[in-house]
Design an enzyme around this catalytic site. Structure first.
Site, short mmCIF file in Angstrom:
data_model
loop_
_atom_site.label_atom_id
_atom_site.label_comp_id
_atom_site.label_asym_id
_atom_site.label_seq_id
_atom_site.Cartn_x
_atom_site.Cartn_y
_atom_site.Cartn_z
N ILE A 14 0.85 -1.20 0.00
CA ILE A 14 0.00 0.00 0.00
C ILE A 14 0.88 1.25 0.00
O ILE A 14 0.63 2.20 -0.75
CB ILE A 14 -0.96 0.03 1.21
N ASN A 123 -4.10 -2.82 10.06
CA ASN A 123 -5.16 -3.63 10.69
C ASN A 123 -4.72 -4.27 12.00
O ASN A 123 -3.51 -4.46 12.19
CB ASN A 123 -5.58 -4.74 9.71
N HIS A 178 -14.34 -2.08 10.69
CA HIS A 178 -13.78 -2.64 9.46
C HIS A 178 -13.61 -4.14 9.64
O HIS A 178 -12.52 -4.66 9.75
CB HIS A 178 -12.43 -1.96 9.18
P1 A3D Z 1 3.14 -4.84 3.45
O1 A3D Z 1 3.34 -4.87 1.98
O2 A3D Z 1 3.66 -6.00 4.24
O3 A3D Z 1 3.78 -3.49 4.02
C1 A3D Z 1 3.89 -3.20 5.37
C2 A3D Z 1 5.20 -2.49 5.57
O4 A3D Z 1 5.29 -2.04 6.93
C3 A3D Z 1 6.44 -3.36 5.32
O5 A3D Z 1 7.26 -2.78 4.30
C4 A3D Z 1 7.15 -3.38 6.68
O6 A3D Z 1 8.58 -3.43 6.58
C5 A3D Z 1 6.66 -2.06 7.27
N1 A3D Z 1 6.88 -1.95 8.71
C6 A3D Z 1 6.85 -2.90 9.66
N2 A3D Z 1 7.14 -2.38 10.86
C7 A3D Z 1 7.35 -1.05 10.69
C8 A3D Z 1 7.69 0.04 11.55
N3 A3D Z 1 7.87 -0.14 12.87
N4 A3D Z 1 7.84 1.26 11.01
C9 A3D Z 1 7.66 1.46 9.69
N5 A3D Z 1 7.33 0.47 8.82
C10 A3D Z 1 7.19 -0.76 9.31
O7 A3D Z 1 1.59 -4.70 3.82
P2 A3D Z 1 0.46 -3.87 3.03
O8 A3D Z 1 1.02 -2.58 2.57
O9 A3D Z 1 -0.20 -4.78 2.06
O10 A3D Z 1 -0.58 -3.65 4.23
C11 A3D Z 1 -0.24 -2.81 5.31
C12 A3D Z 1 -1.29 -2.87 6.41
O11 A3D Z 1 -2.53 -2.34 5.91
C13 A3D Z 1 -1.63 -4.26 6.93
O12 A3D Z 1 -1.77 -4.23 8.34
C14 A3D Z 1 -2.96 -4.58 6.28
O13 A3D Z 1 -3.73 -5.50 7.01
C15 A3D Z 1 -3.59 -3.22 6.28
N6 A3D Z 1 -4.71 -3.03 5.34
C16 A3D Z 1 -5.77 -2.30 5.78
C17 A3D Z 1 -6.85 -2.08 4.95
C18 A3D Z 1 -8.01 -1.29 5.45
O14 A3D Z 1 -8.97 -1.08 4.72
C19 A3D Z 1 -8.01 -0.75 6.81
C20 A3D Z 1 -6.87 -2.61 3.65
C21 A3D Z 1 -5.77 -3.35 3.23
C22 A3D Z 1 -4.69 -3.56 4.08
#
Ligand code: A3D
Length: 311
Positions: A14, A123, A178
């Site tokens: 994201i 999340n 959510h």
């Molecule tokens: P992902 O591609 O794994 O990216 C998460 C990033 O966070 C990684 O690059 C990690 O290295 C980084 N990270 C971990 N710890 C830290 C820290 N302390 N400081 C800074 N960065 C850190 O995941 P994603 O981008 O697909 O999803 C991210 C989050 O969004 C997850 O928790 C999902 O569940 C959530 N999400 C929420 C929604 C909503 O509608 C609310 C929708 C889709 C995903």
């Protein structure tokens, strides 16, 4: 006028898309922050995005970093730090790991940019936005969760797919947490002002509501590893843009309710006005008995996850 500074905390799926969209909309200069282990990844994404600019004609600067000092003075943070779901996982299964991350992020943001506007995406959303609010001590106007925007967008997309009419003309709203207890308010959904209840059978509408509630999980299952990222990124950019450009858009967001809809002290998805003052207002309206029951059910689910944070 000095450019705004927008920082993505978490530069994964994201976060990378957020950086692209924010730069393309020229919302300001963009920073992608991640942990030291991922520093090369975010520096690489930033450089790649800088090299996209000649083809796109925008002038935002994009940088990557793992140094908190670099985010000082940020105007808007969008937080995706944490881990996403894998098939078979509930959003709640992420709480243990993501809570620790959110506490660390909130402490650092408070130190570097105490006046920033903060959009949380990690999340389980309703608990993560609550945790950020509690740990940072920010005002309720400065903190909001992105979920309702995405959930409503999914509902809109499914109605457009069903009717074959432009998604642009579909309006609707999803209230509540959510999770699978979210409340699509079908009664108020329209296509170009025409009630969807006059366009789609009650039976199909029920199926569309059900699909909306588990739409995130449908994508998690298809991916096999990770969760949705294009639509979540676009939904959060809509919110950031409304703040930066003082658009006062009305977007379903996880906002802190203090009596609205009978909810007190919890972040829950409600129609929210976002403008230069951040979360400027929650728009309350009368619910039917069935909708009230739905909202109470979703509130119970939110309360349970929030209690698990111990905050
Ligand atoms: P992902 O591609 O794994 O990216 C998460 C990033 O966070 C990684 O690059 C990690 O290295 C980084 N990270 C971990 N710890 C830290 C820290 N302390 N400081 C800074 N960065 C850190 O995941 P994603 O981008 O697909 O999803 C991210 C989050 O969004 C997850 O928790 C999902 O569940 C959530 N999400 C929420 C929604 C909503 O509608 C609310 C929708 C889709 C995903």
């Amino acid at each position: 006028m000095a450019r705004k500074k927008i920082t993505m905390i978490g530069g994964g799926q994201i976060g990378g898309n957020l950086a692209l969209l924010a730069a393309q909309k020229e919302l300001g200069d963009v920073i992608i922050f991640d942990i030291p282990r991922a520093e090369g990844m975010v520096k690489g994404k930033a450089l790649d995005l800088m090299q996209l600019r000649p083809h796109d004609g925008h002038d935002s600067n994009i940088t990557g970093t793992s140094d908190w000092n670099d985010v000082k003075g940020t105007d808007v943070f969008i937080i995706t730090a944490g881990i996403p779901r894998k098939p078979g996982m509930d959003r709640e299964d992420l709480l243990g790991i993501n809570l620790g991350i959110m506490k660390d992020v909130a402490t650092n943001i408070k130190e570097q940019a105490p006046n920033a506007f903060v959009i949380v995406i990690s999340n389980p959303l309703d608990a993560m936005v609550y945790a950020f609010y509690k740990v940072s001590g920010f005002s309720k106007n400065q903190v909001v969760g992105m979920a309702g925007a995405l959930d409503s967008g999914r509902f809109r997309a499914f109605i457009a797919m069903e009717t074959g009419f432009s998604v642009q003309d579909v309006t609707c709203m999803v209230l509540g947490g959510h999770g699978d207890t979210m409340v699509p308010v079908t009664r108020l959904a329209t296509v170009g002002g025409v009630p969807v209840t006059d366009l789609i059978s009650a039976e199909r509408l029920k199926e569309i509501e059900d699909r909306t509630r588990v739409a995130g999980g449908e994508i998690v299952k298809l991916f096999g590893n990770g969760s949705a990222f294009y639509a979540p990124a676009q939904s959060a950019i809509e919110m950031a843009e409304s703040y930066i450009r003082d658009k006062k858009r009305v977007i379903p967001c996880a906002s802190l309710c203090e009596g609205e809809f009978g909810v007190d002290g919890y972040f829950i998805g409600v129609p929210t006005v976002i403008g230069a003052g951040g979360v400027e207002k929650v728009l309350e309206f009368s619910l039917t008995e069935e909708e009230k029951a739905g909202l109470n059910k979703t509130l119970d689910a939110v309360k349970k996850t929030v209690a698990e944070t111990g905050l």
